[in-house]
Design a protein around this motif. Structure first.
Motif, short mmCIF file in Angstrom:
data_model
loop_
_atom_site.label_atom_id
_atom_site.label_comp_id
_atom_site.label_asym_id
_atom_site.label_seq_id
_atom_site.Cartn_x
_atom_site.Cartn_y
_atom_site.Cartn_z
N ALA A 1 0.89 -1.30 -0.05
CA ALA A 1 -0.01 -0.06 -0.08
C ALA A 1 0.81 1.12 0.08
O ALA A 1 0.47 2.44 -0.78
CB ALA A 1 -1.02 -0.03 1.16
N ALA A 2 1.78 1.48 0.83
CA ALA A 2 2.82 2.44 0.94
C ALA A 2 3.35 2.54 -0.51
O ALA A 2 3.65 3.72 -1.07
CB ALA A 2 3.89 2.31 1.95
N ALA A 3 3.79 1.56 -1.14
CA ALA A 3 4.54 1.54 -2.47
C ALA A 3 3.51 2.10 -3.51
O ALA A 3 4.01 2.91 -4.20
CB ALA A 3 5.20 0.12 -2.78
N ALA A 4 2.21 1.82 -3.30
CA ALA A 4 1.37 2.13 -4.40
C ALA A 4 1.01 3.76 -3.99
O ALA A 4 1.00 4.51 -5.22
CB ALA A 4 0.29 1.21 -4.44
N ARG A 5 1.05 3.92 -2.93
CA ARG A 5 0.83 5.49 -2.69
C ARG A 5 2.13 6.44 -3.22
O ARG A 5 1.71 7.56 -3.52
CB ARG A 5 0.32 5.70 -1.24
N ALA A 6 3.23 5.92 -2.89
CA ALA A 6 4.43 6.71 -3.10
C ALA A 6 4.49 6.76 -4.72
O ALA A 6 4.74 7.82 -5.34
CB ALA A 6 5.62 6.10 -2.70
N ARG A 7 3.96 5.55 -5.37
CA ARG A 7 3.84 5.77 -6.89
C ARG A 7 3.11 6.89 -7.50
O ARG A 7 3.25 7.55 -8.35
CB ARG A 7 3.64 4.48 -7.67
N ASN A 8 1.75 6.88 -6.88
CA ASN A 8 0.71 7.76 -7.32
C ASN A 8 1.30 9.02 -6.99
O ASN A 8 1.00 9.90 -7.77
CB ASN A 8 -0.46 7.50 -6.69
N ALA A 9 1.84 9.27 -5.67
CA ALA A 9 2.42 10.57 -5.62
C ALA A 9 3.34 11.16 -6.45
O ALA A 9 3.31 12.25 -6.73
CB ALA A 9 3.02 10.57 -4.20
N GLN A 10 4.04 10.10 -6.85
CA GLN A 10 5.33 10.54 -7.86
C GLN A 10 4.70 10.94 -9.22
O GLN A 10 4.92 11.95 -9.87
CB GLN A 10 6.48 9.48 -7.99
N SER A 11 3.78 10.29 -9.31
CA SER A 11 2.99 10.52 -10.89
C SER A 11 2.35 11.87 -10.73
O SER A 11 2.32 12.58 -11.63
CB SER A 11 2.07 9.44 -11.28
N GLU A 12 1.85 12.23 -9.63
CA GLU A 12 1.19 13.69 -9.45
C GLU A 12 2.20 14.37 -9.27
O GLU A 12 1.84 15.62 -10.03
CB GLU A 12 0.26 13.43 -8.25
N VAL A 13 3.20 14.39 -8.71
CA VAL A 13 4.42 15.69 -8.99
C VAL A 13 4.75 15.60 -10.19
O VAL A 13 4.97 16.97 -10.64
CB VAL A 13 5.54 15.05 -7.96
N GLU A 14 5.06 14.77 -11.10
CA GLU A 14 5.50 14.84 -12.44
C GLU A 14 4.46 15.55 -13.26
O GLU A 14 4.68 16.11 -14.12
CB GLU A 14 5.64 13.41 -13.00
N ARG A 15 3.32 14.94 -12.87
CA ARG A 15 2.04 15.80 -13.82
C ARG A 15 1.84 17.32 -13.47
O ARG A 15 1.86 17.88 -14.40
CB ARG A 15 0.74 14.98 -13.46
N LEU A 16 2.26 17.68 -12.15
CA LEU A 16 2.19 19.03 -11.80
C LEU A 16 3.36 19.92 -12.40
O LEU A 16 3.15 20.97 -12.88
CB LEU A 16 2.06 19.10 -10.41
N ARG A 17 4.43 19.01 -12.33
CA ARG A 17 5.73 19.63 -13.07
C ARG A 17 5.49 20.11 -14.45
O ARG A 17 6.06 20.90 -14.88
CB ARG A 17 6.84 18.96 -12.78
N SER A 18 4.72 19.23 -15.17
CA SER A 18 4.61 19.42 -16.64
C SER A 18 3.77 20.38 -17.09
O SER A 18 3.54 20.76 -18.16
CB SER A 18 4.36 18.06 -17.34
N ARG A 19 2.92 21.08 -16.27
CA ARG A 19 1.98 21.96 -16.50
C ARG A 19 2.69 23.34 -17.00
O ARG A 19 3.42 24.00 -16.95
CB ARG A 19 1.16 22.52 -15.62
#
Length: 152
Positions: free
Chosen positions: A134-152
């Motif tokens: 669960a922690a790994a899945a949440r960390a992966r999702n958080a990283q994806s969200e950070v990358e998405r926000l940076r690409s704006r």
């Protein structure tokens, strides 16, 4: 340590709440329309037997894609579940948590009952995995969200 806590949990009340989950699951399986609720009850019943070291997580958060249980249909199913069975299982878990919290030794067990009370309110679209997964899945999702926000 998880094994010892799970064994103590099972003997001192986990079996009762797990069987309650299974009872609601079997009642749900009586009708064809209740099968999604019955499946969720069996998964959460197994979780209720041995909760230490495991954590409920939304399936879409774990897999990265939506399914019927995590969609609007799942939300509707959770609303129906809440009214018919979820509130009663949650009350049972909260009452057990209060009883466990009376002693210092029972506090970890009370916390597990509160975790189970929370999940009993809306189990459709959720699954149970080890805490590390669960922690790994949440960390992966958080990283994806950070990358998405940076690409704006």
């Amino acid at each position: 340590m998880r094994l010892i806590l799970n064994l103590i949990w099972f003997v001192l009340g986990g079996i009762v709440m797990g069987l309650a989950w299974w009872l609601f699951g079997l009642l749900a399986f009586i009708s064809i329309i209740g099968i999604p609720w019955g499946r969720a009850c069996l998964v959460m019943g197994n979780f209720s037997f041995f909760p230490f070291g495991q954590e409920p997580i939304a399936r879409d958060e774990l897999s990265g894609r939506e399914d019927i249980g995590t969609s609007a249909a799942g939300m509707l199913g959770n609303i129906i579940w809440f009214v018919l069975a979820g509130i009663w299982l949650a009350i049972g878990h909260v009452m057990a948590a209060v009883a466990c919290a009376i002693t210092i030794i029972g506090i970890p067990f009370a916390l597990q009952h509160l975790k189970l009370a929370y999940i009993s309110l809306a189990p459709i679209g959720k699954t149970v995995v080890p805490k590390e997964v669960a922690a790994a899945a949440r960390a992966r999702n958080a990283q994806s969200e950070v990358e998405r926000l940076r690409s704006r």
